[in-house]
Design an enzyme around this catalytic site. Structure first.
Site, PDB file in Angstrom:
ATOM      1  N   CYS A   1      -2.129   9.614   2.870  1.00 35.74           N
ATOM      2  CA  CYS A   1      -1.968   8.924   1.285  1.00 35.74           C
ATOM      3  C   CYS A   1      -3.219   9.229   0.404  1.00 35.74           C
ATOM      4  O   CYS A   1      -3.063   9.182  -0.860  1.00 35.74           O
ATOM      5  CB  CYS A   1      -1.600   7.590   1.329  1.00 35.74           C
ATOM      6  SG  CYS A   1      -2.803   6.293   2.173  1.00 35.74           S
TER       7      CYS A   1
ATOM      8  N   GLU B   1       0.857  -1.131   0.114  1.00 36.97           N
ATOM      9  CA  GLU B   1      -0.010  -0.022  -0.059  1.00 36.97           C
ATOM     10  C   GLU B   1       0.728   1.343  -0.012  1.00 36.97           C
ATOM     11  O   GLU B   1       1.571   1.616   1.135  1.00 36.97           O
ATOM     12  CB  GLU B   1      -0.996  -0.112   1.229  1.00 36.97           C
ATOM     13  CG  GLU B   1      -1.829  -1.082   1.168  1.00 36.97           C
ATOM     14  CD  GLU B   1      -2.935  -1.227   0.174  1.00 36.97           C
ATOM     15  OE1 GLU B   1      -3.175   0.003  -0.518  1.00 36.97           O
ATOM     16  OE2 GLU B   1      -3.522  -2.465  -0.056  1.00 36.97           O
TER      17      GLU B   1
END
Length: 515
Positions: free
Chosen positions: A270, A236
Site C-alpha cells: 500500500c 487502513e
C-alpha cells in the site's frame, strides 16, 4: 478452491498443493461471537503484565519457528523468503518487544491537570477494554498486517475475531496455530477462514470495534454497515505514494530506493513508490541509474532472488489495464515488456519503468499494486508539490534532498499520513509513530500510543474529597451572578487580577455554606 467445507491451498507461483484447511461457515459466526464474549470478562480483568506473559510465550515460539514461518508465508504469497522474514515477521517481533516497554505506560491511568476553578479535585483518564474486536486483514502482508492490530487489541484486554484474507489462507492457519501453541485462553482469539460472504457475516454480527485493512471499495462498505450500528472503526486503505527527487538529491541512493520502493513484494504494497517526480535537470541521469539497478535484479523464489511473484491473479488484470492505458497514450517502457508479451498464467510480472507519463493516465491516478514505476519530470518545487498532492490518496510519500531543512519544508506541504526524507516506506517499521492515511487512504491511525488506545474506551475520572457540604456552582443561584461575573473577569483577563479573584471566590464559598 473449495471442497466440502475445506480450503485447498495452492502456491500462487507453481499451483502446487500446500495444505488443506477447514473453512469457517457463516453459521459459525454467531457461536464465535458468543465464545468471544464469554471469554471477555476474565481476559479483560487480567493486568497488562499478565496479558504480556502470554505475549512473551508467543514471541519465543515465533523466534524458534522463524525460518518455518518465513517459508510458509513465502509459499502462500509468492514473495521471496527474505521479504517474508524482514517485512512480515520482524515487525511483529519488534512490536512484541515494544509492548514490553510501552503497554503499561500507554494504557495505564493517565493523570491530567485540573483547572484552578475546580480546585481541590483530581483528574485522570482510564482505559477500558471495548469487548470483541473484529480484525479483517489483507493478502499482501498477511502476517504483519493481521498480527499487529490483533496484538494491539489483545493487550488492551479485548477479545479478537480475526478474518485473514481468503487469498492467503495458509498464513491465517499459521497465526492460529501460533496462538494455540502460546496457550491463549479459549475464545480470547479466534480465526475465521473464508471469503467475502464470511467477512460480511462477521461485520453484521455487531462487534465492538472493526479494524479493516484492504481496498477503498470494501472499506466504504464496512464503514456503511458499521455506521448503522455506531460501531467505531479504523480503516487502513490504499495509496498512490509519490517520491519527489530534488536536484541536489543523492541520485544513486534515490535510484536504489525507488527500485526497492516500487518493486519490493512485486509492488504489492500500500506504500509502494507508485509515482516518481524528478527535477528535470537530473531526470535523465536518474532514469539511467534506475535502469542500471533494474538490470541487476533477479526474479524467483530462491534466497538469492530479489523479487517474487504476484500473489493474487486478479491483481495482474489491474496492472495490465494500467500499463495498456499508459502505452496507448504514448508512455514508453524503459524496462520490462508490454502485456501482449506476458506469458499466460505466469505470476511473475516484469519490473516496468515508464517514461513519457502524463496526467490523466490511470497509472498516475489509480492504485496499481504491481511492479511499475512511472517517472515524471518537474521544473519547480511548487510544481512537484502540486503533482504529489494531485491524488485522492495520501498514505505515504518521500522527499529527496541533501538540504534537510528544504526537504522538511516540502514535506510539510504534502497531504499524507506519513512521509520519509531520503528513504522510502520505513515509517511503518517504527511502532512509536502513528500509521494511517489522509483522504481516501483511510480513517484513523494505529501504531504509537493511539494504536493501543483506539481499542479502549477513554474514561474521564474526576475525584473530589467529598468533605464540603456544597459547591459554589450548585443551587441556589440567588446572589451568585455578580460574584461569578467578577470571578471570571478577573481570572480570564490578559492579566489575572488575583485579589479580585480571591475575594469573589471567598464570597461564593461563604454564600454556598450559608445556603
Amino acid at each position: 478452491m473449495k471442497q466440502a467445507g475445506m480450503l485447498k491451498v495452492q502456491s500462487p507461483v507453481t499451483g502446487e498443493f500446500i495444505a488443506e484447511m477447514y473453512e469457517t461457515t457463516v453459521e459459525e459466526t454467531t457461536f464465535m461471537y458468543e465464545k468471544s464474549r464469554m471469554a471477555f470478562p476474565k481476559w479483560s480483568s487480567l493486568t497488562i503484565d499478565e496479558r504480556l506473559g502470554y505475549f512473551h510465550k508467543l514471541r519465543n515460539i515465533m523466534v524458534e519457528q522463524m525460518d518455518e514461518i518465513a517459508h510458509k508465508i513465502s509459499l502462500d504469497t509468492g514473495k521471496v523468503k527474505l521479504e517474508a522474514l524482514v517485512a512480515d515477521i520482524m515487525p511483529v517481533l519488534d512490536f512484541l518487544k515494544t509492548l514490553d516497554k510501552t503497554a503499561n505506560k500507554t494504557l495505564g491511568r493517565q493523570k491530567v491537570p485540573t483547572p484552578l476553578l475546580l480546585m481541590g479535585k483530581k483528574s485522570y483518564i482510564e482505559y477500558m477494554s471495548r469487548g470483541t474486536v473484529l480484525v479483517i486483514s489483507p493478502w499482501n502482508y498477511p502476517f504483519q498486517l493481521a498480527m499487529v492490530p490483533i496484538l494491539s487489541a489483545l493487550v488492551g484486554g479485548n477479545c479478537v475475531i480475526s478474518k485473514p484474507s481468503e487469498v492467503t489462507p495458509y498464513v491465517g492457519k499459521v497465526m492460529e496455530d501460533l496462538f494455540k501453541l502460546a496457550e491463549f485462553p479459549e475464545g480470547v482469539i479466534s480465526f475465521a477462514h473464508g471469503g467475502k460472504e464470511l467477512g460480511a457475516a462477521l461485520t453484521e454480527q455487531g462487534p465492538d470495534y472493526i479494524f479493516f485493512t484492504g481496498s477503498v471499495r470494501t472499506g466504504k462498505v464496512i464503514q456503511q454497515v458499521a455506521a448503522k450500528k455506531l460501531i467505531p472503526t479504523t480503516l487502513e486503505l490504499g495509496g498512490k505514494d509519490p517520491m519527489i527527487i530534488l536536484a541536489d538529491a543523492h541520485l544513486r541512493r534515490a535510484a536504489k530506493a525507488a527500485v526497492w520502493g516500487a518493486f519490493t513484494n512485486s509492488g504489492q504494497v500500500c506504500m509502494s513508490v507508485e509515482r516518481v517526480y524528478v527535477d528535470r535537470s537530473v531526470y535523465e541521469e536518474f532514469l539511467h541509474l534506475v535502469k542500471e539497478e533494474v538490470a541487476n535484479m533477479k526474479q524467483g523464489q530462491s534466497t538469492s532472488d530479489d523479487v517474487g511473484s504476484m500473489t493474487f491473479p486478479a491483481q495482474i488484470d489491474i496492472v495490465r489495464t494500467h500499463i495498456e492505458d499508459a502505452l496507448s497514450q504514448g508512455a514508453r517502457l524503459e524496462t520490462g515488456i508490454p502485456p501482449q508479451q506476458w506469458k499466460e498464467g505466469d505470476m511473475y510480472l516484469p519490473m516496468m519503468v515508464l517514461s513519457n507519463v502524463y496526467k490523466g493516465m490511470k497509472i498516475l491516478k489509480e492504485e496499481t499494486f504491481g511492479p511499475i514505476m512511472p517517472v515524471v519530470p518537474f521544473d519547480t518545487v511548487e510544481e512537484a508539490i502540486k503533482l504529489a498532492n494531485d491524488s485522492e490518496y495520501g498514505l505515504n510519500a518521500s522527499i529527496w534532498s541533501r538540504d534537510i531543512q528544504k526537504a522538511q519544508q516540502v514535506a510539510s506541504q504534502i497531504v499524507t499520513g506519513a512521509i520519509v526524507i531520503n528513504d522510502v516506506i520505513v515509517t511503518v517499521a517504527n511502532h512509536n509513530l502513528p500509521f494511517g492515511g489522509a483522504k481516501q487512504s483511510g480513517v484513523g491511525n494505529y501504531h504509537g500510543e493511539v494504536g493501543l488506545r483506539i481499542f479502549c474506551h477513554e474514561k474521564a475520572v474526576m475525584i473530589d474529597p467529598g468533605r464540603k457540604s456544597s459547591e459554589i456552582q450548585w443551587y441556589p443561584y440567588h446572589g451568585k451572578y455578580e460574584l461569578f461575573l467578577s470571578l471570571f473577569k478577573s481570572y480570564f483577563s490578559n492579566r489575572v487580577k488575583w485579589i479580585t479573584f480571591l475575594n469573589s471566590f471567598q464570597k461564593l464559598l461563604k454564600l454556598s455554606k450559608n445556603k
